[in-house]
Design a protein around this motif. Structure first.
Motif, PDB file in Angstrom:
ATOM      1  N   ALA A 159     115.845 -20.053 -75.692  1.00  0.00           N
ATOM      2  CA  ALA A 159     115.872 -19.776 -77.126  1.00  0.00           C
ATOM      3  C   ALA A 159     115.216 -18.420 -77.420  1.00  0.00           C
ATOM      4  N   ALA A 160     114.085 -18.145 -76.769  1.00  0.00           N
ATOM      5  CA  ALA A 160     113.397 -16.873 -76.993  1.00  0.00           C
ATOM      6  C   ALA A 160     114.245 -15.690 -76.536  1.00  0.00           C
ATOM      7  N   LEU A 161     114.907 -15.861 -75.393  1.00  0.00           N
ATOM      8  CA  LEU A 161     115.764 -14.775 -74.895  1.00  0.00           C
ATOM      9  C   LEU A 161     116.918 -14.499 -75.855  1.00  0.00           C
ATOM     10  N   LEU A 162     117.569 -15.547 -76.336  1.00  0.00           N
ATOM     11  CA  LEU A 162     118.705 -15.370 -77.236  1.00  0.00           C
ATOM     12  C   LEU A 162     118.265 -14.733 -78.559  1.00  0.00           C
ATOM     13  N   LEU A 163     117.111 -15.132 -79.053  1.00  0.00           N
ATOM     14  CA  LEU A 163     116.606 -14.528 -80.286  1.00  0.00           C
ATOM     15  C   LEU A 163     116.355 -13.030 -80.101  1.00  0.00           C
ATOM     16  N   ALA A 164     115.720 -12.699 -78.991  1.00  0.00           N
ATOM     17  CA  ALA A 164     115.416 -11.285 -78.726  1.00  0.00           C
ATOM     18  C   ALA A 164     116.698 -10.471 -78.604  1.00  0.00           C
ATOM     19  N   GLN A 165     117.686 -11.013 -77.910  1.00  0.00           N
ATOM     20  CA  GLN A 165     118.950 -10.291 -77.739  1.00  0.00           C
ATOM     21  C   GLN A 165     119.714 -10.211 -79.051  1.00  0.00           C
ATOM     22  N   ALA A 166     119.672 -11.285 -79.849  1.00  0.00           N
ATOM     23  CA  ALA A 166     120.410 -11.308 -81.112  1.00  0.00           C
ATOM     24  C   ALA A 166     119.842 -10.306 -82.104  1.00  0.00           C
ATOM     25  N   ARG A 167     118.554 -10.019 -81.987  1.00  0.00           N
ATOM     26  CA  ARG A 167     117.962  -9.009 -82.877  1.00  0.00           C
ATOM     27  C   ARG A 167     118.545  -7.628 -82.579  1.00  0.00           C
ATOM     28  N   LEU A 168     118.983  -7.429 -81.361  1.00  0.00           N
ATOM     29  CA  LEU A 168     119.606  -6.153 -80.982  1.00  0.00           C
ATOM     30  C   LEU A 168     121.098  -6.157 -81.290  1.00  0.00           C
ATOM     31  N   GLN A 169     121.729  -7.313 -81.044  1.00  0.00           N
ATOM     32  CA  GLN A 169     123.187  -7.411 -81.252  1.00  0.00           C
ATOM     33  C   GLN A 169     123.571  -8.881 -81.329  1.00  0.00           C
ATOM     34  N   ASN A 170     124.220  -9.248 -82.430  1.00  0.00           N
ATOM     35  CA  ASN A 170     124.710 -10.613 -82.596  1.00  0.00           C
ATOM     36  C   ASN A 170     126.192 -10.555 -82.948  1.00  0.00           C
ATOM     37  N   PRO A 171     127.087 -11.041 -82.101  1.00  0.00           N
ATOM     38  CA  PRO A 171     126.854 -11.939 -80.980  1.00  0.00           C
ATOM     39  C   PRO A 171     126.220 -11.278 -79.763  1.00  0.00           C
ATOM     40  N   HIS A 176     126.862 -16.545 -68.897  1.00  0.00           N
ATOM     41  CA  HIS A 176     125.909 -17.596 -68.559  1.00  0.00           C
ATOM     42  C   HIS A 176     125.155 -17.236 -67.270  1.00  0.00           C
ATOM     43  N   GLN A 177     125.866 -16.586 -66.340  1.00  0.00           N
ATOM     44  CA  GLN A 177     125.213 -16.198 -65.088  1.00  0.00           C
ATOM     45  C   GLN A 177     124.148 -15.132 -65.331  1.00  0.00           C
ATOM     46  N   GLN A 178     124.435 -14.169 -66.225  1.00  0.00           N
ATOM     47  CA  GLN A 178     123.436 -13.137 -66.524  1.00  0.00           C
ATOM     48  C   GLN A 178     122.199 -13.753 -67.156  1.00  0.00           C
ATOM     49  N   ILE A 179     122.410 -14.708 -68.045  1.00  0.00           N
ATOM     50  CA  ILE A 179     121.265 -15.390 -68.662  1.00  0.00           C
ATOM     51  C   ILE A 179     120.477 -16.157 -67.605  1.00  0.00           C
ATOM     52  N   ALA A 180     121.188 -16.850 -66.734  1.00  0.00           N
ATOM     53  CA  ALA A 180     120.514 -17.600 -65.679  1.00  0.00           C
ATOM     54  C   ALA A 180     119.676 -16.681 -64.793  1.00  0.00           C
ATOM     55  N   SER A 181     120.212 -15.502 -64.496  1.00  0.00           N
ATOM     56  CA  SER A 181     119.475 -14.546 -63.665  1.00  0.00           C
ATOM     57  C   SER A 181     118.219 -14.053 -64.371  1.00  0.00           C
ATOM     58  N   GLU A 182     118.315 -13.873 -65.687  1.00  0.00           N
ATOM     59  CA  GLU A 182     117.149 -13.437 -66.443  1.00  0.00           C
ATOM     60  C   GLU A 182     116.044 -14.484 -66.396  1.00  0.00           C
ATOM     61  N   LEU A 183     116.450 -15.750 -66.409  1.00  0.00           N
ATOM     62  CA  LEU A 183     115.480 -16.831 -66.541  1.00  0.00           C
ATOM     63  C   LEU A 183     115.101 -17.457 -65.203  1.00  0.00           C
ATOM     64  N   GLY A 184     115.752 -17.034 -64.150  1.00  0.00           N
ATOM     65  CA  GLY A 184     115.460 -17.622 -62.848  1.00  0.00           C
ATOM     66  C   GLY A 184     115.957 -19.042 -62.736  1.00  0.00           C
ATOM     67  N   SER A 185     117.089 -19.328 -63.383  1.00  0.00           N
ATOM     68  CA  SER A 185     117.654 -20.672 -63.358  1.00  0.00           C
ATOM     69  C   SER A 185     119.070 -20.601 -62.795  1.00  0.00           C
ATOM     70  N   SER A 186     119.805 -21.708 -62.945  1.00  0.00           N
ATOM     71  CA  SER A 186     121.183 -21.721 -62.467  1.00  0.00           C
ATOM     72  C   SER A 186     122.140 -21.639 -63.655  1.00  0.00           C
ATOM     73  N   ARG A 187     123.348 -21.157 -63.383  1.00  0.00           N
ATOM     74  CA  ARG A 187     124.353 -21.052 -64.439  1.00  0.00           C
ATOM     75  C   ARG A 187     124.660 -22.420 -65.030  1.00  0.00           C
ATOM     76  N   GLU A 188     124.695 -23.444 -64.182  1.00  0.00           N
ATOM     77  CA  GLU A 188     125.034 -24.776 -64.671  1.00  0.00           C
ATOM     78  C   GLU A 188     124.010 -25.277 -65.680  1.00  0.00           C
ATOM     79  N   VAL A 189     122.746 -25.054 -65.382  1.00  0.00           N
ATOM     80  CA  VAL A 189     121.689 -25.523 -66.290  1.00  0.00           C
ATOM     81  C   VAL A 189     121.745 -24.753 -67.608  1.00  0.00           C
ATOM     82  N   VAL A 190     121.947 -23.431 -67.511  1.00  0.00           N
ATOM     83  CA  VAL A 190     122.040 -22.621 -68.734  1.00  0.00           C
ATOM     84  C   VAL A 190     123.232 -23.065 -69.575  1.00  0.00           C
ATOM     85  N   SER A 191     124.356 -23.326 -68.951  1.00  0.00           N
ATOM     86  CA  SER A 191     125.547 -23.762 -69.700  1.00  0.00           C
ATOM     87  C   SER A 191     125.274 -25.086 -70.410  1.00  0.00           C
TER      88      SER A 191
END
Length: 224
Positions: A159-171, A176-191
């Motif tokens: 949620a914090a990552l999406l808020l920060a990115q949305a302040r720069l550009q929304n949408p 999903h893979q890029q988000i997972a890489s940012e958070l150190g998680s898997s694409r499946e979990v992020v999806s």
């Protein structure tokens, strides 16, 4: 050798070098060179021998680690006027690069050969200050990343990552893979979490983009 015009441009992006006395300034002009780095290029991968250090005049470089399971986690980014503390450490300790550094936005950099950088850090106060300042900044950022990864819930971090990115550009235009890489998680979990946020009306997931619909709701999730 850098001509006078190029060196003036370097000083605009790297004000630290304005402290160089005439002798050191001449050494920098003779030893350093300008390089252009295209987005997507790996500057170093884990295990590489480090031949020099790049001080960015423009652009952004992402430094990240890859775990044994293949997951990535972003350690930090550096941009204009900054450099990579892991590169400096590898040079000073004569060790291989311990992560991956990839150009995220087209960049131009002042490139200093490893042996020259090592000698300057050993003998010149200006370069010692530069390295210590980098260490302090990056250590704080890495500690923050570790703290988030270990102690903060993944849905809060998303949620914090999406808020920060949305302040720069929304949408938000991240896969999903890029988000997972940012958070150190898997694409499946992020999806799965994005679907959960979408069902709650916080956002809408489209093709390669995510539109934040309820920033206040996401802020509440980020604060958990």
């Amino acid at each position: 050798m850098l001509d006078e015009q190029s060196y003036d441009r370097v000083l605009q992006s790297l004000p630290l070098l304005r402290r160089a006395d005439p002798r050191l300034a001449e050494e920098i002009r003779e030893a350093a060179s300008l390089v252009r780095l295209r987005a997507g290029r790996d500057i170093f991968v884990e295990g590489d021998r480090v031949e020099g250090i790049a001080l960015l005049l423009s652009g952004v470089v992402r430094v990240y680690a890859i775990g044994s399971g293949g997951r990535e986690i972003t350690l930090y980014r550096f941009g204009t006027g900054q450099s990579c503390v892991l590169t400096a450490g590898a040079i000073l300790n004569r060790r291989a690069f311990p992560a991956v550094a990839t150009v995220e936005q087209d960049a131009e950099a002042l490139f200093i050969p490893a042996e020259t950088f090592r000698r300057w850090v050993r003998h010149v106060d200006l370069w010692q200050d530069f390295v210590f300042e980098m260490l302090l900044q990056r250590l704080a950022r890495v500690m923050e990343t570790l703290d988030e990864a270990v102690f903060r819930r993944l849905d809060s971090r998303l949620a914090a990552l999406l808020l920060a990115q949305a302040r720069l550009q929304n949408p938000v235009r991240m896969t999903h893979q890029q988000i997972a890489s940012e958070l150190g998680s898997s694409r499946e979990v992020v999806s799965r979490l994005l679907e959960e946020f979408a069902r709650a009306g916080l956002l809408r997931v489209g093709r390669r983009e995510i539109r934040v619909l309820d920033a206040a709701g996401l802020e509440a999730r980020a604060a958990r």
